[in-house]
Design an enzyme around this catalytic site. Structure first.
Site, mmCIF file in Angstrom:
data_model
loop_
_atom_site.group_PDB
_atom_site.id
_atom_site.type_symbol
_atom_site.label_atom_id
_atom_site.label_comp_id
_atom_site.label_asym_id
_atom_site.label_seq_id
_atom_site.Cartn_x
_atom_site.Cartn_y
_atom_site.Cartn_z
ATOM 1 N N LYS A 1 0.837 -1.203 0.000
ATOM 2 C CA LYS A 1 0.000 0.000 0.000
ATOM 3 C C LYS A 1 0.876 1.259 0.000
ATOM 4 C CE LYS A 1 -2.686 1.047 3.813
ATOM 5 N NZ LYS A 1 -2.691 2.467 4.171
ATOM 6 N N ASP B 1 2.107 -1.165 11.880
ATOM 7 C CA ASP B 1 0.796 -1.592 11.370
ATOM 8 C C ASP B 1 0.484 -3.056 11.689
ATOM 9 O OD1 ASP B 1 0.365 0.923 10.359
ATOM 10 O OD2 ASP B 1 1.008 0.428 8.329
ATOM 11 N N ARG C 1 -6.089 2.207 18.193
ATOM 12 C CA ARG C 1 -5.768 0.772 18.089
ATOM 13 C C ARG C 1 -5.319 0.161 19.406
ATOM 14 N NH1 ARG C 1 -3.044 0.418 12.105
ATOM 15 N NH2 ARG C 1 -5.025 0.408 10.963
#
Ligand code: S3P
Length: 438
Positions: free
Chosen positions: A22, A324, A355
């Site tokens: 990405k 991530d 998160r």
């Protein structure tokens, strides 16, 4: 959309090819658009975030076309854009152009660095989640370069009035590739030198592609300097995304009897923290066929079920190299012996969701022994995942996929609310998964 994941009765076997990275997909479109000349970008991500970037550069007047679903032809604009020439661009007041960034923080933060030095005005907007994410981290250094940006108390929408920029030396307290890339992109089009320093090196795809495309850049450990330059277009092959591979790596290690190969995984040193953590935990993982393409390391990963995983501490310079992957690493740690401690990861609270809070809440619900800390979490492993519950993904693609992996080894099925958010980075996730489970 609610997805129900049933405990897996089989082991995972075979081969899976991981789709495009990405971060590199965003940069391939942005930098090729800024470059002089024409190029082909192969293996472009099908994720919605990267498509937000693609649409934005088309709206800026860049000639981008699809040769097939994953291959783009881009005719670069050569540093300056001309949105006024776009007949389909809607300008809501003279010379102010609106650009939606969807859910994508990378789009908004990097594009701000590009638009700040153009000779037109623009507004960057985001969806509900992106509009809550902090933008002061880019507004402050860009302002020091002479940029004129207004925001809603440090949040999107961002109104950027194009100005002539000048170089600065910026010592960031945060290791962030989005902030670094924003400032380096602004520096390409500023007067004089721009230097960005960060505590630990964050992902360096911008630096790699800048070098590959001939930008004037010097790198000195955790400090990067750019001088004004125009890049020259060159074909780019995008490697597979290690952040997507992380879900398969974890599944392979915790689903009994699994043994499979994950192909075409980007192994850039600034992204491969998960491999180090798996090795530290004693997981059975092996790198095969390692080579370089468009300045990036790539290879295949063989992963095997590992019964005797051990907990470990993840901190400091580890964090930017696996930021991530932390949600799925939490699932992995739930199956290791002893404690896994994650610290210095406070910026996890500023991602697509908080998160830390959301992960702790939902994994506890599933049966993981996890404790929230201000800048991370602590997991006591060998948890029996009871499941039999509904989890919330909080519109966060990585949480949705992490809960799916937990569901594979839970005693009872798990329902995941908002599973469609996986389309942000990895629309192929479930289809590829089911191939390994057949
Ligand atoms: C990214 C950098 C990281 C990462 C994000 C993508 C990038 O964010 O979490 O998914 O492509 O530069 P930060 O720079 O905020 O750490």
């Amino acid at each position: 959309m609610i997805k129900t994941v049933k405990p897996l009765k089989t082991s995972l076997k075979g081969e899976v090819v991981i789709p495009a990275d990405k971060s590199i997909s965003h940069r391939a479109v942005m930098f090729s658009s800024l470059a002089e000349g024409e190029c082909i970008v192969r293996n472009f991500s099908s994720g919605a975030d990267c498509h937000s970037t693609l649409e934005l550069f088309k709206a800026l007047g860049v000639d981008i076309s699809f040769i097939d679903k994953k291959t783009l032809k881009i005719k670069g604009a050569g540093a300056k854009f001309h949105p006024e020439k776009q007949t389909n661009t809607y300008s809501f007041s003279p010379y102010v152009y609106p650009y939606p960034c969807g859910n994508s923080g990378t789009t908004m933060r990097l594009v701000s660095g590009i638009l700040a030095g153009q000779n037109f005005n623009s507004v960057l907007t985001g969806d509900e989640s992106l509009s809550k994410r902090p933008m002061k981290r880019i507004i402050e250094p860009l302002s020091l370069m002479g940029a004129d940006i207004s925001s809603v108390d440090g949040h999107a929408p961002l109104t950027i009035r194009g100005r002539n920029l000048h170089g600065i030396t910026y010592r960031s307290s945060l290791s962030s590739a989005q902030v670094k890339s924003c400032i380096l992109l602004a520096g390409l089009n500023a007067e004089g030198e721009t230097t960005f320093e960060e505590p630990y090196v964050s992902r360096n795809h911008t630096e790699n592609l800048f070098k590959y495309l001939g930008a004037d850049i010097t790198i000195n450990n955790n400090s990067v300097t750019v001088r004004p330059s125009v890049m020259q277009a060159k074909d780019i092959d995008i490697v597979g995304d290690i952040s997507s591979a992380a879900f398969f790596i974890t599944a392979g290690l915790i689903v009994e009897g699994s043994d499979f190969i994950i192909k075409n995984v980007g192994l850039n040193e600034t992204r491969s923290g998960i491999i180090d953590v798996v090795e530290r935990m004693g997981g059975d993982i092996e790198i095969l066929n390692q080579h370089t393409t468009a300045g990036e390391e790539v290879g295949d990963i063989r992963v095997r079920y590992s019964k005797n995983l051990k907990g470990c501490t993840i901190e400091g310079s580890d964090i930017p190299r696996l930021i991530d992957e932390l949600p799925v690493i939490a699932v992995l740690a739930s199956q290791a012996e002893g404690e896994t401690i994650v610290k210095n990861a406070g910026d996890l609270r500023n991602k697509e969701s908080d998160r830390i809070k959301c992960l702790v809440q939902e994994l506890s619900n599933i049966g993981v022994h996890i404790k929230e800390q201000e800048d991370g979490f602590v997991i006591t492993g060998k948890s029996k995942l009871k499941g039999g519950c509904e989890t919330e993904s909080y519109h966060d693609h990585r949480l949705a996929m992490s809960f799916y992996i937990a569901g594979l080894i839970a005693e009872n099925e798990i329902a995941i609310n908002g599973f469609e958010w996986t389309k942000i980075s990895f629309p192929e996730f479930e289809e590829l998964f089911s191939k390994l489970a057949m």
